[in-house]
Design an enzyme around this catalytic site. Sequence first.
Site, PDB file in Angstrom:
ATOM      1  N   HIS A 157       0.816  -1.213   0.000  1.00  0.00           N
ATOM      2  CA  HIS A 157       0.000   0.000   0.000  1.00  0.00           C
ATOM      3  C   HIS A 157       0.854   1.269   0.000  1.00  0.00           C
ATOM      4  O   HIS A 157       0.417   2.322   0.451  1.00  0.00           O
ATOM      5  CB  HIS A 157      -0.980  -0.014   1.176  1.00  0.00           C
ATOM      6  CG  HIS A 157      -1.999  -1.113   1.069  1.00  0.00           C
ATOM      7  ND1 HIS A 157      -2.726  -1.577   2.132  1.00  0.00           N
ATOM      8  CD2 HIS A 157      -2.406  -1.849  -0.007  1.00  0.00           C
ATOM      9  CE1 HIS A 157      -3.543  -2.555   1.723  1.00  0.00           C
ATOM     10  NE2 HIS A 157      -3.345  -2.740   0.441  1.00  0.00           N
TER      11      HIS A 157
ATOM     12  N   CYS B  79       2.139  23.419  -9.990  1.00  0.00           N
ATOM     13  CA  CYS B  79       0.754  23.630 -10.456  1.00  0.00           C
ATOM     14  C   CYS B  79      -0.223  23.881  -9.314  1.00  0.00           C
ATOM     15  O   CYS B  79      -1.427  23.985  -9.544  1.00  0.00           O
ATOM     16  CB  CYS B  79       0.293  22.438 -11.273  1.00  0.00           C
ATOM     17  SG  CYS B  79      -0.104  21.012 -10.251  1.00  0.00           S
TER      18      CYS B  79
ATOM     19  N   CYS C 193       2.492  15.052  -6.821  1.00  0.00           N
ATOM     20  CA  CYS C 193       1.339  15.938  -7.000  1.00  0.00           C
ATOM     21  C   CYS C 193       0.204  15.133  -7.629  1.00  0.00           C
ATOM     22  O   CYS C 193       0.418  14.417  -8.608  1.00  0.00           O
ATOM     23  CB  CYS C 193       1.718  17.104  -7.900  1.00  0.00           C
ATOM     24  SG  CYS C 193       0.292  18.089  -8.381  1.00  0.00           S
TER      25      CYS C 193
HETATM   26  P1  CNA Z   1      -7.115  -3.962  10.383  1.00  0.00           P
HETATM   27  O1  CNA Z   1      -8.256  -4.193   9.476  1.00  0.00           O
HETATM   28  O2  CNA Z   1      -7.223  -2.868  11.379  1.00  0.00           O
HETATM   29  O3  CNA Z   1      -6.864  -5.349  11.149  1.00  0.00           O
HETATM   30  C1  CNA Z   1      -5.919  -5.493  12.164  1.00  0.00           C
HETATM   31  C2  CNA Z   1      -6.012  -6.922  12.690  1.00  0.00           C
HETATM   32  O4  CNA Z   1      -4.953  -7.139  13.597  1.00  0.00           O
HETATM   33  C3  CNA Z   1      -7.305  -7.216  13.418  1.00  0.00           C
HETATM   34  O5  CNA Z   1      -7.777  -8.482  13.022  1.00  0.00           O
HETATM   35  C4  CNA Z   1      -6.893  -7.224  14.899  1.00  0.00           C
HETATM   36  O6  CNA Z   1      -7.643  -8.118  15.688  1.00  0.00           O
HETATM   37  C5  CNA Z   1      -5.469  -7.689  14.807  1.00  0.00           C
HETATM   38  N1  CNA Z   1      -4.576  -7.202  15.863  1.00  0.00           N
HETATM   39  C6  CNA Z   1      -4.462  -5.965  16.370  1.00  0.00           C
HETATM   40  N2  CNA Z   1      -3.443  -5.902  17.242  1.00  0.00           N
HETATM   41  C7  CNA Z   1      -2.913  -7.154  17.287  1.00  0.00           C
HETATM   42  C8  CNA Z   1      -1.835  -7.739  18.003  1.00  0.00           C
HETATM   43  N3  CNA Z   1      -1.067  -7.043  18.846  1.00  0.00           N
HETATM   44  N4  CNA Z   1      -1.579  -9.047  17.793  1.00  0.00           N
HETATM   45  C9  CNA Z   1      -2.335  -9.782  16.937  1.00  0.00           C
HETATM   46  N5  CNA Z   1      -3.353  -9.283  16.243  1.00  0.00           N
HETATM   47  C10 CNA Z   1      -3.638  -7.981  16.414  1.00  0.00           C
HETATM   48  O7  CNA Z   1      -5.753  -3.724   9.592  1.00  0.00           O
HETATM   49  P2  CNA Z   1      -5.251  -4.445   8.259  1.00  0.00           P
HETATM   50  O8  CNA Z   1      -3.797  -4.235   8.209  1.00  0.00           O
HETATM   51  O9  CNA Z   1      -5.769  -5.801   8.126  1.00  0.00           O
HETATM   52  O10 CNA Z   1      -5.967  -3.539   7.147  1.00  0.00           O
HETATM   53  C11 CNA Z   1      -5.298  -3.074   6.096  1.00  0.00           C
HETATM   54  C12 CNA Z   1      -5.083  -1.556   6.130  1.00  0.00           C
HETATM   55  C13 CNA Z   1      -4.714  -1.010   7.464  1.00  0.00           C
HETATM   56  C14 CNA Z   1      -3.914  -1.236   5.289  1.00  0.00           C
HETATM   57  O11 CNA Z   1      -4.299  -0.568   4.156  1.00  0.00           O
HETATM   58  C15 CNA Z   1      -2.954  -0.373   6.121  1.00  0.00           C
HETATM   59  O12 CNA Z   1      -2.385   0.646   5.375  1.00  0.00           O
HETATM   60  C16 CNA Z   1      -3.796   0.148   7.187  1.00  0.00           C
HETATM   61  N6  CNA Z   1      -3.141   0.592   8.430  1.00  0.00           N
HETATM   62  C17 CNA Z   1      -1.787   0.543   8.590  1.00  0.00           C
HETATM   63  C18 CNA Z   1      -1.203   0.963   9.771  1.00  0.00           C
HETATM   64  C19 CNA Z   1       0.284   0.887   9.913  1.00  0.00           C
HETATM   65  O13 CNA Z   1       0.994   1.136   8.952  1.00  0.00           O
HETATM   66  N7  CNA Z   1       0.778   0.516  11.095  1.00  0.00           N
HETATM   67  C20 CNA Z   1      -1.999   1.424  10.817  1.00  0.00           C
HETATM   68  C21 CNA Z   1      -3.392   1.476  10.636  1.00  0.00           C
HETATM   69  C22 CNA Z   1      -3.951   1.041   9.432  1.00  0.00           C
END
Ligand code: CNA
Length: 291
Positions: free
Chosen positions: A138, A173, A146
């Site tokens: 991502h 721009c 831009c």
């Molecule tokens: P999500 O949909 O928020 O899912 C997170 C998952 O991780 C959930 O199932 C939680 O239960 C689980 N979870 C949370 N903490 C823990 C832990 N400590 N141990 C185990 N499991 C845990 O996030 P996804 O990544 O699945 O969704 C994709 C999006 C989120 C992407 O496009 C990212 O760019 C985006 N995102 C990224 C960040 C980052 O870069 N750190 C932060 C927030 C969102």
Amino acid sequence: AEPEARIKILKDDTIESIAECINQGKAKKIIVMTGAGISTAAGIKDFRSPGTGLYDDLGKYNLPFPEAVFDLAFFKETPSPFYRLAKELFPGKYRPTLTHYLLPLLAKKGLLLRSYTQNIDSLEKMAGLPEDLLVEAHGSFATSKCIQCSIVSDSEWVKEHIMDSNIPYCKRCDGLVKPEITFFGEDLPSRFRDMAQIDFVDCDLLIVLGTSLKVEPFNKLITQVSPRCPRLLINREKAGQELHSGFDFDDKWKYTVQRDAWFLGDCDVGVKKLVSLCGWEDELQVMYEAG
Ligand code: CNA
């Protein structure tokens, strides 16, 4: 008709079975897929965790719906929520977790084929994972463009603006300058498509960490490995079961191939368990503490 005999790739659905696979030298091309759940222990909110996720926290941003913060049409009209979030997530404030160090550890052992992340926090690189072993599906804050004329902007200049809560406008721009984070509806980086096509057919163990597997097309990758490739999910909740050939928590394929394992809990706990079963616990701890 009588069901076919079951093909057992794994002894059972536990981390122990996966460790056995590694210890027997059967997993030499490991792919690790990660999401926001590997970074929550670093203090970065994920999206969907009820109560603590960003989506529950976005009230202060005045959004019509949470995903709007990554929606291009909304961004063009109302860019400030994204830049506020960008300021919060900008790399530099947070340290990698123990789980992040699993990646350079596997790389050091020569067992990591690639790591695919949905995260935009750059913590994999900060943990020392070589860039050629990483696919940031991502995008990241490393480069900005831009949205109008596509000219690339100096990343330090963009960072300064975001950190000072100013919106970076294109010097040429006057368009909005946006870090190359993939928004909903945008194409994923070409590196993602190019690498995934080759890597996933080659993979001999898939480890999925800290993701709800809700975002396409990233989530589909778990179905791209061979039907006999073992898969391990470490996450607080079940994920990816609704995908066609997704994780088989209900043992639906009882009479066919058994190749899925899972640990429902914190990434750091699951990863620690896995590495200790492989005899690497001290090595991981040293890397984590030195980081
Ligand atoms: P999500 O949909 O928020 O899912 C997170 C998952 O991780 C959930 O199932 C939680 O239960 C689980 N979870 C949370 N903490 C823990 C832990 N400590 N141990 C185990 N499991 C845990 O996030 P996804 O990544 O699945 O969704 C994709 C999006 C989120 C992407 O496009 C990212 O760019 C985006 N995102 C990224 C960040 C980052 O870069 N750190 C932060 C927030 C969102």
